[in-house]
Write an enzyme that holds these catalytic residues in place. Sequence first.
Site, short mmCIF file in Angstrom:
data_model
loop_
_atom_site.label_atom_id
_atom_site.label_comp_id
_atom_site.label_asym_id
_atom_site.label_seq_id
_atom_site.Cartn_x
_atom_site.Cartn_y
_atom_site.Cartn_z
CB THR B 166 -32.50 32.43 15.27
OG1 THR B 166 -32.84 31.83 14.03
CG2 THR B 166 -31.68 31.48 16.11
CE LYS B 197 -33.32 28.51 14.14
NZ LYS B 197 -32.12 29.00 13.40
CB THR B 208 -33.35 20.80 8.86
OG1 THR B 208 -33.85 22.14 8.90
CG2 THR B 208 -33.62 20.17 10.20
CD GLU B 296 -32.36 35.29 8.23
OE1 GLU B 296 -32.00 35.14 9.40
OE2 GLU B 296 -31.57 35.52 7.30
CG ASN B 418 -29.53 37.98 6.79
OD1 ASN B 418 -29.24 37.33 7.78
ND2 ASN B 418 -30.51 37.63 5.96
CB THR B 423 -26.04 46.08 14.94
OG1 THR B 423 -27.01 45.88 13.91
CG2 THR B 423 -24.66 46.06 14.34
#
EC number: 2.3.1.35
Lengths: 423, 423
Positions: B166, B197, B208, B296, B418, B423
Site C-alpha cells: 500500500t 506489507k 501482522t 509511514e 496520512n 485524496t
Amino acid sequence: MNIDHFETCIRTVPAGGVTSPKGFKAAGIHAGFRKNPQRLDMACVTADELASCAGVFTTNRFCAAPVQVSRQNLGGAEKGYGLVKGIVINSGNANAATGEQGRAVAAETCEIASQILGCESEQVLVASTGVIGQTLGIELFETGLPAAIDALCVSGGADAARAIMTTDTHSKEYAISYTSQTLQYADCTFTVGGMCKGSGMIMPNMATMIAVITTDAPVEPRVLHSILKQTVDVTFNKVTVDSDSSTNDTCIMLASGAAGADAAPIEEGSDAYNELLYAVHEVCETLARTIASDGEGASRLVTVNVTGAATDEDADTAARAVANSPLVKTAIAGHDCNWGRIAMALGKCGVVFNQEDVSIDIMGMPVCRGGLTVAFDEDEALRRFEAPEIVISCDLGAGEHTTTVWTCDLTHDYVTINGDYRT
Amino acid sequence: MNIDHFETCIRTVPAGGVTSPKGFKAAGIHAGFRKNPQRLDMACVTADELASCAGVFTTNRFCAAPVQVSRQNLGGAEKGYGLVKGIVINSGNANAATGEQGRAVAAETCEIASQILGCESEQVLVASTGVIGQTLGIELFETGLPAAIDALCVSGGADAARAIMTTDTHSKEYAISYTSQTLQYADCTFTVGGMCKGSGMIMPNMATMIAVITTDAPVEPRVLHSILKQTVDVTFNKVTVDSDSSTNDTCIMLASGAAGADAAPIEEGSDAYNELLYAVHEVCETLARTIASDGEGASRLVTVNVTGAATDEDADTAARAVANSPLVKTAIAGHDCNWGRIAMALGKCGVVFNQEDVSIDIMGMPVCRGGLTVAFDEDEALRRFEAPEIVISCDLGAGEHTTTVWTCDLTHDYVTINGDYRT
C-alpha cells in the site's frame, strides 16, 4: 437545585483569571530560567490570608521534585488538601529526574518564599514545567522570589498566566461570577477563576499540565478537594494531545472565602456546594478545551463523544483510542472525512460492541450506520472541516454509558516543534 | 540441540521470497483495484499440492470480511489451521466495514479461485488491504482471478510481494535455507521464505499487517500453527509504527513438505522442530524489522530494548510506551538525544519501578543512571544518530524480564502521507 436555571446566573468576567476572585494576588516576572529576557518564567499566586487548598498531581512514576514536595506539603498522596499561602511556578526547567538535589531545590524554594510571605514553608506549593532531566539550581529562586513577591498585585493574573507558558501559543485564563440562589448565601456573589498551561506531553491520568484555580467562596480544604477531584476527572483528565502524561502535571485550587467574610463554609452536598461545583466545572472545562485547541501544532480542537458504551471505562477507552490515534488525527489535519480510521480505533481498543451496531457522525453528518458506510457529500464535508472545532460522535450500541474527550489534530507543526524542542 | 552452531548452517537465499521453498508458485497482476495500470494489486500464492496451513488474524472488532472468511476456512478462531491450496490477496480496498455484502464477496472470491485451482472453496484463503469502509464488488475478482492464476510461476514471488504493497516504499521479501543437523532429516535442505506489507496502522495484537510465510519442510497443520503462533508473538507482534491495529492484519504460513517428499512430518518439540522454529523466527524477525524501518514516513528504524522489568507484561508495556510516544518519536526524527521523554514514557505507563533504579542508553551511550542525567557528548550523539537504526535501551531495575520492540521515528512525511491518503 435547578441547575438549568442556575446556568443563566453565571457571568463571564471580562479578561478574568486567578486574581478575579477576591483575596488573591499574582505576579509573573523574568527570573532567568529562560535566556530571552522578554520571556516571563516565574509566576506567584498568593492568598491575602491562609486559604483552603486542594491539589491533584501526576501519577507518572518519574514524577518531578516539585510534585513530590507539593504533594507532601498537602499531607501526602492520601490527603491532598490543607491551608496554603502561596504557589510558586517556574517554566523553562521541569526539575524532573533530578533526584535528591532537585527535591532540595524545591523544598528550599518553599522555605525562601515562606520567609518573605510570613508563613510556614509547608504553606507554600511549587510547580515546574520545561525540559526534563536538567539540574536546576536554587540561585534563580534566591534572586527571583523577592522580585516576584514584590510584584504581586490584584491585576497580576495575566502576567502569571504568561509566565507558566512553554510551547503554548497563548496564555490561558478564564473566570466567572455568580450570585448564589440559595437561602443561606442569598445575594453572595462568588467568583471562580483559573489559569493553566498545556501544549505537549498532555494526557494526564489525574490532573493536568499545570493549572491553578481560585475562588472567593468559603470552602474548607477537605470539601474543596472533593470539588476539585470530581471536576478534574471530567475536564482536565479528558484532554489528550499526544497520549503522553507529563512528569509534572499539577492542578491546585485555592479558596479564600473573601467574597463573604462572615459566611459559614459551604457544606458538601448542599445546594451551594452544587452551585460551586457547577461553576468550577465551567471554568475547568473551558480551560481544558483551551489546552486541547492549543495542543502543539494544532489547527483544530477535536471533540470525541462516545455514547452507547457498556461501561464508563469502555466509553473512556474508546474515546481515547479515537482521540489518540495518529491516523485519525492526521486525517483531520488533512480534512479527510475518513471514518474507517475511527472504526479501526474503536475496534482495536478492546471494548465490547458488535460492529453491526456502530454509528459514527463527523460534524453532525452520518458517515456510518450499522457498521456500514453511509454516502455523504464530500464537498459539504470539506466545508464543515473549516470549523475551528471538529466533533466526532460514536455510538457503540452496547449500553448507556457516555463520555467526551478533547484533543487536537496532528500536523506538520507538531513534528517541527517536538523535533526541535531542545535545540 | 546446539542453536549457536545451527546459526552458522543458515544461508540467505539471494532475492528469496515466498516461492523460494519448493512446491509453491506465486503471481502478482494489475486487476483494476487501483486506477494506475502500472500498479500491481492482486497477488496469488499457491501450493502445488494441498499444503499444511496456519493463520493468525487481527483482534480488531471491526475485523474485515476476508479475515472473517479466512478464519472460518481454517476452522474458526479456536483452531486456526488446516489444509490449503492457495491464497488470494488484493490491495487498494480493505473490504472492511462492508457487512454482509463484503463477506459474500470474500466467500465468492474463494469459490471462483477454488474452481480454477481444482479444490474446495474452504481450501482458499483471502486477505485485503487498503481503504476501510468502501464497498468492494466481485467483478474485478471475476476478471482478475483467471489472469492471476494463469500467471502463477515459481519465480512469481517478487510480483506477489509488490502486489500487496500500500504505502510501503518497497516490497518486503526474505528467504533462508538450512541443512538439518538432525539424524532423522540428515542432509535434508529446508527453505523458509516470506513476504509482507506494512507501513501504517501497524500495532498488531496478534499477527501482522499482511504476511505470507512458506516452507518446504514437512509439518502437519497443528504443529505449523504452534510454530507460527510462537514466532509471531515475538516478531510481528513486537512491531508498532503508530499504535494503531489494523482491521485486516493477517499472517498465514504454508508448509508444502516438498523438500523431502518421503520425509515424515516434523514432530513438536523435536530437534528438527527447534531448527525450523529458529529458521521461521529468522525470517519473521527480518520481515518485522523491515516493516518498522519502512513505517509511514520513517527515516530511522528504532529498536527499544527493555530489561530489568518485574514481569514480561511490564517489559512489553514499558517498551511499547516508549516506542509509541509521539514525543520520543519526534525527538528521534529531530536527532535530539532527549532522554527525559523516554523517562516520561516509562513513568506514565503504570509498570512497577523506582525512578532511582532506572538506567537509559541511547545508541550505546549512557544518558541516565540511577534516574539521573549523565553528561554526554552532544556532538558524538549527533554522529550516532546518523545510523539507520536507533537503539534505545532501558533497564528498570525491578526484575529479570526483558523484551524488544521495533518502531520508527515520527516525521513530517507521516503527517503528509496520512493527511492525504484518500485524496
